[in-house]
Design an enzyme around this catalytic site. Structure first.
Site, PDB file in Angstrom:
ATOM      1  N   LYS A  47       0.819  -1.190   0.000  1.00  0.00           N
ATOM      2  CA  LYS A  47       0.000   0.000   0.000  1.00  0.00           C
ATOM      3  C   LYS A  47       0.871   1.265   0.000  1.00  0.00           C
ATOM      4  CE  LYS A  47      -2.844  -2.564   3.196  1.00  0.00           C
ATOM      5  NZ  LYS A  47      -3.200  -2.674   4.641  1.00  0.00           N
ATOM      6  N   GLU A 103       7.624   2.734  -6.305  1.00  0.00           N
ATOM      7  CA  GLU A 103       7.756   2.273  -4.918  1.00  0.00           C
ATOM      8  C   GLU A 103       7.930   3.449  -3.962  1.00  0.00           C
ATOM      9  OE1 GLU A 103       7.216   0.389  -2.668  1.00  0.00           O
ATOM     10  OE2 GLU A 103       8.391  -1.456  -2.621  1.00  0.00           O
ATOM     11  N   ASP A 104       7.535   3.216  -2.734  1.00  0.00           N
ATOM     12  CA  ASP A 104       7.696   4.246  -1.715  1.00  0.00           C
ATOM     13  C   ASP A 104       9.154   4.346  -1.275  1.00  0.00           C
ATOM     14  OD1 ASP A 104       7.650   1.730  -0.541  1.00  0.00           O
ATOM     15  OD2 ASP A 104       6.154   2.202   0.973  1.00  0.00           O
ATOM     16  N   ASP A 107      14.764  -0.084   1.026  1.00  0.00           N
ATOM     17  CA  ASP A 107      15.550  -0.218   2.260  1.00  0.00           C
ATOM     18  C   ASP A 107      16.702  -1.178   1.984  1.00  0.00           C
ATOM     19  OD1 ASP A 107      16.540  -0.448   4.802  1.00  0.00           O
ATOM     20  OD2 ASP A 107      14.760  -1.339   5.676  1.00  0.00           O
ATOM     21  N   PHE A 156      13.785   4.812  10.797  1.00  0.00           N
ATOM     22  CA  PHE A 156      12.470   4.324  10.421  1.00  0.00           C
ATOM     23  C   PHE A 156      11.565   5.537  10.210  1.00  0.00           C
ATOM     24  CE2 PHE A 156       8.226   2.620  10.920  1.00  0.00           C
ATOM     25  CZ  PHE A 156       8.312   1.505  10.098  1.00  0.00           C
ATOM     26  N   VAL A 157      11.023   5.646   9.021  1.00  0.00           N
ATOM     27  CA  VAL A 157      10.217   6.823   8.685  1.00  0.00           C
ATOM     28  C   VAL A 157       8.769   6.434   8.385  1.00  0.00           C
ATOM     29  CG1 VAL A 157      12.143   8.209   7.854  1.00  0.00           C
ATOM     30  CG2 VAL A 157      10.965   6.692   6.257  1.00  0.00           C
ATOM     31  N   ARG A 169       0.141   6.582   7.379  1.00  0.00           N
ATOM     32  CA  ARG A 169       0.276   6.631   5.915  1.00  0.00           C
ATOM     33  C   ARG A 169      -0.256   7.935   5.325  1.00  0.00           C
ATOM     34  NH1 ARG A 169       1.540   1.421   4.026  1.00  0.00           N
ATOM     35  NH2 ARG A 169       0.568  -0.315   5.125  1.00  0.00           N
TER      36      ARG A 169
HETATM   37  P1  IMP Z   1      13.268  -3.748   1.321  1.00  0.00           P
HETATM   38  O1  IMP Z   1      12.901  -5.053   0.644  1.00  0.00           O
HETATM   39  O2  IMP Z   1      14.145  -3.949   2.502  1.00  0.00           O
HETATM   40  O3  IMP Z   1      13.832  -2.726   0.367  1.00  0.00           O
HETATM   41  O4  IMP Z   1      11.946  -3.215   1.978  1.00  0.00           O
HETATM   42  C1  IMP Z   1      11.114  -2.362   1.346  1.00  0.00           C
HETATM   43  C2  IMP Z   1       9.791  -2.285   2.075  1.00  0.00           C
HETATM   44  O5  IMP Z   1       9.923  -2.250   3.512  1.00  0.00           O
HETATM   45  C3  IMP Z   1       9.134  -0.987   1.696  1.00  0.00           C
HETATM   46  O6  IMP Z   1       8.355  -1.143   0.541  1.00  0.00           O
HETATM   47  C4  IMP Z   1       8.351  -0.632   2.930  1.00  0.00           C
HETATM   48  O7  IMP Z   1       7.067  -1.213   2.846  1.00  0.00           O
HETATM   49  C5  IMP Z   1       9.103  -1.247   4.075  1.00  0.00           C
HETATM   50  N1  IMP Z   1       9.970  -0.237   4.733  1.00  0.00           N
HETATM   51  C6  IMP Z   1      11.308  -0.127   4.672  1.00  0.00           C
HETATM   52  N2  IMP Z   1      11.768   0.910   5.395  1.00  0.00           N
HETATM   53  C7  IMP Z   1      10.665   1.477   5.945  1.00  0.00           C
HETATM   54  C8  IMP Z   1      10.494   2.636   6.820  1.00  0.00           C
HETATM   55  O8  IMP Z   1      11.421   3.343   7.234  1.00  0.00           O
HETATM   56  N3  IMP Z   1       9.210   2.925   7.173  1.00  0.00           N
HETATM   57  C9  IMP Z   1       8.154   2.189   6.747  1.00  0.00           C
HETATM   58  N4  IMP Z   1       8.282   1.119   5.920  1.00  0.00           N
HETATM   59  C10 IMP Z   1       9.526   0.764   5.536  1.00  0.00           C
HETATM   60 MG    MG Z   2       6.368  -0.971   0.141  1.00  0.00          MG
END
Ligand code: IMP
Ligand code: MG
Length: 185
Positions: A47, A103-104, A107, A156-157, A169
């Site tokens: 989402k 993508e948002d 990470d 963490f944001v 959100r």
């Molecule tokens: P990745 O696979 O580690 O790149 O994780 C990406 C997903 O983790 C994102 O699409 C977010 O849904 C969640 N995520 C990573 N960092 C944060 C954060 O700081 N706040 C909220 N959601 C996060």
């Molecule tokens: Mg996501």
């Protein structure tokens, strides 16, 4: 707009509403130029990408289409493991299409790495990524992100689509959550 929130829930605003709008203007201009004359399909990852998708899509020509995917990545706690499960798949057939994943945040980059591989295996003409935010750990994964909004620190944001426990959100900006919200201070 008259959004309702308590600034004490946050220790810092990392990206303001105005900064988001300005950066999206720039990224959208670049995307319009790069895909000139092509049919573009934006794929939003639910989402978290809802806000950036809505704002980016409104900067695109009306021929641009939107589709959505929901994925969940297995992992211990808040860390991604790279093992991803599709909760909601695309409606669109990607054969021959130019696809831009929206993508948002990136990470570890594991979710995007998996998504890129999955969508590229569906016969698309091209698959690229636009991510509003990128954290430092993303550098360790070999994911070629074509458009990045902001490189941010490893905090963490929340806000602008990003949640803590499904909350926050709706914020118009991206902020660091005050530890008191999750009961550590
Ligand atoms: P990745 O696979 O580690 O790149 O994780 C990406 C997903 O983790 C994102 O699409 C977010 O849904 C969640 N995520 C990573 N960092 C944060 C954060 O700081 N706040 C909220 N959601 C996060
Ligand atoms: Mg996501």
């Amino acid at each position: 707009m008259n959004a309702q929130f308590d600034m004490n829930d946050f220790t810092e605003i990392i990206v303001s509403e105005k900064q988001i709008a300005t950066r999206l203007d720039e990224i959208a201009a670049q995307i319009r130029e790069d895909y000139q004359g092509e049919e573009l399909l934006l794929v939003g990852v639910l989402k978290g990408a809802v806000m950036v998708m809505a704002d980016l899509a409104r900067r695109m020509p009306p021929q641009v289409q939107m589709d959505w995917m929901a994925v969940s990545s297995y992992g211990s706690g808040t860390r991604s493991s790279g093992v991803v499960r599709i909760l909601k798949d695309l409606d669109a057939d990607l054969t021959g299409r130019h696809v831009l994943i929206v993508e948002d945040i990136m990470d570890t980059g594991m979710t995007l790495s998996w998504l890129l591989g999955n969508l590229r295996s569906r016969g698309a003409a091209s698959v690229e990524v636009a991510a509003l935010l990128r954290k430092p750990d993303a550098a360790s994964v070999d994911v070629d992100v074509k458009y990045v909004g902001f490189d941010i620190p490893n905090d963490f944001v929340v806000g602008y689509g990003l949640d803590f426990d499904e909350k926050y959100r709706t914020l118009p900006f991206v902020a660091v959550l005050n530890p008191k919200v999750y009961g550590e201070a």
